[in-house]
Design a protein around this motif. Structure first.
Motif, mmCIF file in Angstrom:
data_model
loop_
_atom_site.group_PDB
_atom_site.id
_atom_site.type_symbol
_atom_site.label_atom_id
_atom_site.label_comp_id
_atom_site.label_asym_id
_atom_site.label_seq_id
_atom_site.Cartn_x
_atom_site.Cartn_y
_atom_site.Cartn_z
ATOM 1 N N GLU A 150 0.857 -1.188 0.000
ATOM 2 C CA GLU A 150 0.000 0.000 0.000
ATOM 3 C C GLU A 150 0.889 1.231 0.000
ATOM 4 O O GLU A 150 1.818 1.337 0.800
ATOM 5 N N GLN A 152 1.023 5.213 0.627
ATOM 6 C CA GLN A 152 0.272 6.248 1.335
ATOM 7 C C GLN A 152 0.930 7.604 1.090
ATOM 8 O O GLN A 152 2.106 7.800 1.411
ATOM 9 N N ILE A 154 0.946 11.182 2.300
ATOM 10 C CA ILE A 154 0.549 11.840 3.542
ATOM 11 C C ILE A 154 0.678 13.352 3.370
ATOM 12 O O ILE A 154 1.747 13.863 3.019
ATOM 13 N N VAL A 176 -4.685 11.551 3.898
ATOM 14 C CA VAL A 176 -3.841 10.483 3.367
ATOM 15 C C VAL A 176 -4.524 9.858 2.158
ATOM 16 O O VAL A 176 -5.644 9.344 2.262
ATOM 17 N N SER A 178 -4.458 6.845 -0.235
ATOM 18 C CA SER A 178 -3.945 5.478 -0.137
ATOM 19 C C SER A 178 -4.235 4.724 -1.431
ATOM 20 O O SER A 178 -5.356 4.786 -1.953
ATOM 21 N N TRP A 245 -8.993 9.761 5.290
ATOM 22 C CA TRP A 245 -8.419 8.762 4.393
ATOM 23 C C TRP A 245 -9.174 8.736 3.072
ATOM 24 O O TRP A 245 -10.407 8.780 3.055
ATOM 25 N N LEU A 247 -9.064 6.332 -0.231
ATOM 26 C CA LEU A 247 -8.525 5.128 -0.857
ATOM 27 C C LEU A 247 -8.965 5.089 -2.313
ATOM 28 O O LEU A 247 -10.160 4.999 -2.621
#
Length: 332
Positions: A150, A152, A154, A176, A178, A245, A247
């Motif tokens: 993964e 990430q 940031i 973040v 992701s 987050w 994703l």
């Protein structure tokens, strides 16, 4: 058993209290180390340092297992906006002993906004998590399945805060992005710059660093505007619950050789025993009362309920022993 005894002495004997003065931000690990001294693994993070208590008692911790049956379609989630100012960036790649970390220089700033974000966020670090096997290595899971890795990205809130340290412990401080990593015969262009043999071998050991120039961060983003988002935490101590987050709903790819090269990185200095950096992931945390929102409109597939268990994102975790699971994309 020996570690457990040390842990008990640490907490219950008054004479052990001065040890707390030796604690520092790096005094934690993802897995047991065989060096004869106690270093707290994730289950102990929230117990050994009062400043890290959120790791144990927090209600919005990350990572989580993304169950697609619990996702809620939010039509107001707009596409994420990436702003590089039209410039490529440079950065220093580090072996931190826990992650492969790329920290951009300050000359060419990279910002994101839009999507679920109400502010502009500046890129602070690109961090890579990866596993010792192809079936694990991502911090987040998808319907209980892991990925080989993964990435990430940031970011910190540059509208409200002066720097990452201030933002990390403040409301709306961190964002973040992701992206799950999968295996293929071809590598993502951005990750190929980081993981090709000439580069990755420069950071074999802890504290090694290598400068990269001419990077285009847009190359790291998969070609999709779809994502999944939730409110959570930073996934390392002190586990502040200040992270939004995001994703991305498509993976990026690395080659099997590049994944092997990652697994050959040591968490230690060259004069210490070799310990692979792989499996540098925090276990998933309870979702509790949080919502998982998405701009993936499943109703376009003829389904009325966004919580239908049959719904599938555009990727799946690696399935051990199946070729399709290790390198293919499953279309929604």
């Amino acid at each position: 058993m020996h570690n457990t005894i040390l842990f008990c002495l640490f907490f219950f004997l008054p004479a052990a209290q001065p040890i707390t003065s030796k604690l520092d931000e790096g005094w934690w690990a993802y897995k047991d180390v065989v060096q004869g001294s106690f270093v707290p693994v994730p289950s102990f993070w929230g117990l050994v340092n009062s400043a890290w208590n959120l790791c144990a008692i927090g209600k919005r911790q990350s990572p989580i297992d993304i169950e697609t049956s619990h996702m809620i379609f939010d039509p107001y989630l707009t596409p994420l906006r990436l702003n590089t100012g039209g410039h490529k960036m440079g950065g220093t790649m580090y072996n931190t002993g826990k992650h492969v970390s790329l920290r951009p220089d300050k000359a060419h700033l990279v910002n994101i906004s839009g999507g679920p974000l109400g502010y502009s966020y500046r890129l602070e670090e690109v961090r890579i998590h990866f596993g010792s096997e192809d079936s694990q290595g991502s911090e987040h899971l998808l319907n209980g399945q892991g990925f080989p890795g993964e990435v990430q990205l940031i970011h910190y809130n540059q509208d409200l805060y002066a720097n990452y340290s201030e933002a990390a412990k403040s409301p709306h401080g961190i964002a973040v992005v992701s992206i799950f990593i999968k295996l293929s015969e071809n590598s993502n262009a951005f990750l190929n710059r980081m993981l090709n043999r000439d580069t990755i071998t420069r950071i074999n050991y802890k504290h090694d660093a290598f400068l990269l120039m001419g990077l285009n961060i847009a190359d790291l983003y998969p070609d999709t505007t779809r994502y999944i988002t939730y409110e959570g935490s930073i996934t390392i101590p002190p586990c502040y619950e200040t992270s939004t987050w995001i994703l991305i709903n498509k993976p990026v790819y690395v080659t099997q050789m590049q994944m092997h090269s990652l697994r050959l990185l040591s968490q230690n200095e060259p004069y210490k025993i070799f310990l692979s950096m792989s499996d540098n992931t925090r276990p998933t945390q309870p979702l509790l009362q949080r919502c998982i929102r998405t701009n993936i409109n499943f109703s376009k597939q003829g389904r009325d309920c966004p919580n239908n268990r049959a719904l599938r994102p555009q990727y799946r975790g690696n399935m051990k022993g199946t070729r399709r699971g290790s390198s293919g994309v499953v279309s929604a």
